[in-house]
Design a protein around this motif. Structure first.
Motif, short mmCIF file in Angstrom:
data_model
loop_
_atom_site.label_atom_id
_atom_site.label_comp_id
_atom_site.label_asym_id
_atom_site.label_seq_id
_atom_site.Cartn_x
_atom_site.Cartn_y
_atom_site.Cartn_z
N LEU A 122 25.17 16.35 -16.16
CA LEU A 122 26.06 15.42 -15.60
C LEU A 122 25.24 14.76 -14.94
O LEU A 122 25.73 15.75 -13.69
CB LEU A 122 27.24 14.74 -16.45
CG LEU A 122 28.27 15.91 -17.53
CD1 LEU A 122 29.24 16.17 -17.42
CD2 LEU A 122 27.33 14.86 -18.77
N ILE A 172 29.51 8.63 -17.64
CA ILE A 172 30.27 9.52 -18.84
C ILE A 172 31.66 8.42 -19.41
O ILE A 172 32.58 8.13 -18.44
CB ILE A 172 30.50 10.48 -18.90
CG1 ILE A 172 30.67 11.02 -17.81
CG2 ILE A 172 28.76 10.37 -18.59
CD1 ILE A 172 31.30 12.63 -18.31
N LEU A 218 34.88 13.74 -22.45
CA LEU A 218 34.78 15.18 -22.12
C LEU A 218 35.51 16.09 -21.86
O LEU A 218 35.53 17.18 -22.39
CB LEU A 218 33.90 14.33 -20.53
CG LEU A 218 33.33 16.23 -20.22
CD1 LEU A 218 32.17 16.78 -20.41
CD2 LEU A 218 33.18 16.07 -18.53
N LEU A 223 29.94 11.20 -13.23
CA LEU A 223 30.85 10.91 -14.35
C LEU A 223 31.54 10.04 -14.58
O LEU A 223 32.37 9.78 -15.16
CB LEU A 223 31.97 11.96 -13.58
CG LEU A 223 31.98 13.61 -13.56
CD1 LEU A 223 33.07 14.54 -13.64
CD2 LEU A 223 31.51 13.81 -14.92
N HIS A 249 23.43 11.43 -20.58
CA HIS A 249 23.57 13.48 -20.60
C HIS A 249 22.49 13.43 -20.93
O HIS A 249 21.75 13.07 -21.45
CB HIS A 249 25.05 13.45 -21.01
CG HIS A 249 25.04 13.78 -22.12
ND1 HIS A 249 24.95 13.09 -23.34
CD2 HIS A 249 24.23 14.75 -23.08
CE1 HIS A 249 25.17 12.88 -24.07
NE2 HIS A 249 24.56 13.99 -24.26
#
Length: 140
Positions: free
Chosen positions: A103, A109, A114, A106, A94
């Motif tokens: 970001l 991550i 988050l 997704l 990020h």
């Protein structure tokens, strides 16, 4: 879901941003318990918080929110990214600004992290009148 939000999400490109926006929609709804609303052009917000700065400026804003942009999805952290430094170190790829988390995908991550960040930010912002601008927020 709000028809205006659904219509907005249908127009989000590229496809990865639309997919990520739908994931964030579900995550933020679950975390905040609030229904999504289209805020400023292109921003999906959840809940409200009141702010009042030492300068006398005050107002209301979304307590959690995101914006799917072409180059990255922006997650707004109005309590400042510095307040989430530990969690951000565990998040995955990020970039960040003073009050924004950027970001690109997704899938890359840790969504649990988050969710932790969004939950913490939302709780801070909705605990009462928030009196610190993101750029002035000191880490815990």
């Amino acid at each position: 879901m709000n028809a205006e939000v659904e219509e907005f999400l249908e127009g989000v490109t590229p496809a990865v941003r639309q997919r990520d926006a739908r994931t964030l929609l579900e995550l933020m709804h679950r975390v905040t318990g609030e229904e999504p609303a289209l805020q400023h052009p292109g921003i999906v917000g959840f809940g409200r918080y009141h702010y009042e700065y030492a300068s006398g400026r005050s107002g209301d804003a979304a307590a959690a929110g995101f914006a799917p942009r072409k180059t990255a999805t922006v997650v707004y952290l109005s309590d400042g990214t510095a307040a989430h430094a530990d969690a951000l170190s565990r998040l995955g790829p990020h970039t960040s600004g003073i009050g924004c988390l950027y970001l690109k995908n997704l899938d890359d991550i840790d969504l649990t992290v988050l969710e932790e960040i969004v939950r913490s930010s939302y709780a801070t912002l909705t605990a009462g009148t928030f009196g610190t601008r993101a750029r002035d927020a000191a880490p815990d």
